[in-house]
Scaffold this active site. Structure first.
Site, short mmCIF file in Angstrom:
data_model
loop_
_atom_site.label_atom_id
_atom_site.label_comp_id
_atom_site.label_asym_id
_atom_site.label_seq_id
_atom_site.Cartn_x
_atom_site.Cartn_y
_atom_site.Cartn_z
N ASN A 13 28.00 22.26 -2.68
CA ASN A 13 26.68 22.75 -3.08
C ASN A 13 26.73 23.09 -4.58
OD1 ASN A 13 24.66 24.71 -3.75
ND2 ASN A 13 24.27 25.01 -1.58
N HIS A 16 24.60 26.49 -8.03
CA HIS A 16 24.90 27.50 -9.04
C HIS A 16 25.31 26.93 -10.40
CE1 HIS A 16 23.74 30.46 -6.30
NE2 HIS A 16 24.65 30.12 -5.41
N HIS A 49 19.82 23.06 -2.73
CA HIS A 49 18.74 23.79 -2.07
C HIS A 49 17.58 23.88 -3.04
CE1 HIS A 49 17.54 27.74 0.26
NE2 HIS A 49 16.54 26.89 0.13
N ARG A 51 14.62 25.56 -3.68
CA ARG A 51 13.93 26.75 -3.19
C ARG A 51 12.47 26.75 -3.64
NH1 ARG A 51 17.69 30.98 -1.40
NH2 ARG A 51 15.80 32.21 -1.17
N ARG A 55 14.43 28.73 -8.33
CA ARG A 55 15.26 29.61 -9.16
C ARG A 55 16.50 28.90 -9.71
NH1 ARG A 55 17.65 33.73 -4.64
NH2 ARG A 55 15.43 33.99 -4.24
N GLU A 76 18.77 20.95 1.22
CA GLU A 76 18.43 22.16 1.98
C GLU A 76 17.03 22.58 1.57
OE1 GLU A 76 21.08 25.31 1.11
OE2 GLU A 76 22.79 24.29 1.94
N THR A 107 20.55 32.53 1.16
CA THR A 107 20.03 32.41 2.54
C THR A 107 20.70 33.45 3.43
OG1 THR A 107 20.09 30.05 2.04
CG2 THR A 107 19.47 30.68 4.27
N GLU A 157 23.98 23.17 11.37
CA GLU A 157 24.98 23.78 10.49
C GLU A 157 25.10 25.23 10.92
OE1 GLU A 157 24.70 23.15 6.25
OE2 GLU A 157 25.76 25.03 5.84
N HIS A 196 28.45 28.65 4.47
CA HIS A 196 27.93 29.89 3.87
C HIS A 196 29.03 30.96 3.76
CE1 HIS A 196 25.18 32.93 2.45
NE2 HIS A 196 24.31 31.96 2.29
N1 PXP Z 1 24.90 26.05 3.75
C1 PXP Z 1 23.63 26.53 3.64
C2 PXP Z 1 22.64 26.14 4.67
C3 PXP Z 1 23.26 27.36 2.55
O1 PXP Z 1 22.00 27.82 2.47
C4 PXP Z 1 24.22 27.65 1.57
C5 PXP Z 1 23.82 28.45 0.37
O2 PXP Z 1 22.87 27.76 -0.37
C6 PXP Z 1 25.51 27.13 1.71
C7 PXP Z 1 25.84 26.35 2.83
C8 PXP Z 1 26.59 27.39 0.71
O3 PXP Z 1 26.92 28.76 0.74
P1 PXP Z 1 27.91 29.33 -0.35
O4 PXP Z 1 27.26 29.15 -1.69
O5 PXP Z 1 28.07 30.77 0.04
O6 PXP Z 1 29.18 28.54 -0.25
#
Ligand code: PXP
Length: 252
Positions: A13, A16, A49, A51, A55, A76, A107, A157, A196
């Site tokens: 992901n 960030h 994601h 959003r 953001r 996402e 999330t 997931e 997550h």
């Molecule tokens: N899976 C989902 C569905 C999420 O919403 C997120 C955060 O955007 C992640 C995985 C990744 O989580 P993390 O950034 O804590 O690794």
């Protein structure tokens, strides 16, 4: 992302990377550039994601990554009409439906599929007809898993946040809940992913669970990338400055 029996896949992901760009309103660092490095490093997929409040990831990032990355894209999104139209236009390999609250930092919980089963059934059908694999981001709860299957989602997931935040004896408890949830998902014919809050110190227990296809991990990887890259970043800047000072003195 195709199921492989003994392998486990990593979906990275890159939200960030965009967060760092958005806080300055500049054009770098580029999430698309990050996807190239993810691919070179053996990552199996890209997760972003989009959003509602934009953001971090922007609409242009979604298009750029879909068009230029060779890795499968997992988009996402909240189950809104706006996002459905974007997904159908962009055609990611997967869409992971997540709950979204404007004020949350990330999330917070899984999607409550049981509370909106009829709505999700139609929503998933439209994405399926567009050739997109739908995944539902849910807590490792039997009722949610069974309902995910009932609404026609082929993939779930499992939210690993409660496991990631657990301490002491709770860790084992949360792990056991996830193991059971994976088994139940598979019994219901679902493809099971998880994610997550996973980081370098807690990922092993989850990666070892047989039957999970893919882990989606973001924050810890981006945080680690900053630290592992800091040495090179500082020394490159210092070299540049010293060279400029030496050459500048000669130019005057
Ligand atoms: N899976 C989902 C569905 C999420 O919403 C997120 C955060 O955007 C992640 C995985 C990744 O989580 P993390 O950034 O804590 O690794």
């Amino acid at each position: 992302m195709k199921p492989i029996e003994t392998e486990i896949l990593l979906g990275v992901n890159v939200d960030h990377v965009a967060t760092l760009r958005q806080v300055r309103g500049v054009t770098y660092p580029s999430p698309l550039h990050a996807t190239e490095i993810v691919e070179q490093a053996g990552g199996d997929g890209i997760t972003i994601h989009l959003r509602e409040d934009r953001r971090h990831i922007q609409d242009a990032d979604v298009d750029a990554i879909k068009q230029n990355s060779r890795l499968p894209l997992n988009l996402e999104m909240a189950a809104t009409t706006e996002m459905q139209a974007i997904a159908i236009r962009v055609q990611p390999a997967e869409c992971c439906l997540v709950p979204e609250k404007r004020e949350e930092l990330t999330t917070e919980g899984g999607l409550d599929v049981t509370k909106q089963a009829d709505y999700l059934k139609d929503y998933c059908a439209a994405l399926r007809e567009a050739g997109i694999t739908v995944s539902l981001f849910i807590d490792p709860e039997p009722a949610q898993i069974e309902c995910a299957s009932a609404v026609g989602a082929p993939m779930i997931e499992l939210h690993t946040g409660a496991y990631a935040e657990a301490e002491n004896s709770k860790v084992k408890q949360e792990l056991a809940r996830l193991v059971k949830a994976v088994d139940l998902g598979l019994e219901n014919g679902l493809i099971v992913n998880a994610g997550h809050g996973l980081h370098y110190h807690n990922v092993k227990n989850i990666a070892a669970i047989p039957g999970i296809l893919c882990l989606n991990i973001g924050h810890s990887i981006v945080a680690e990338a900053i630290m592992t890259g800091m040495f090179e970043a500082v020394s490159r800047m210092k070299r540049l400055m010293l060279t400029a000072r030496r050459e500048g003195a000669g130019n005057r």
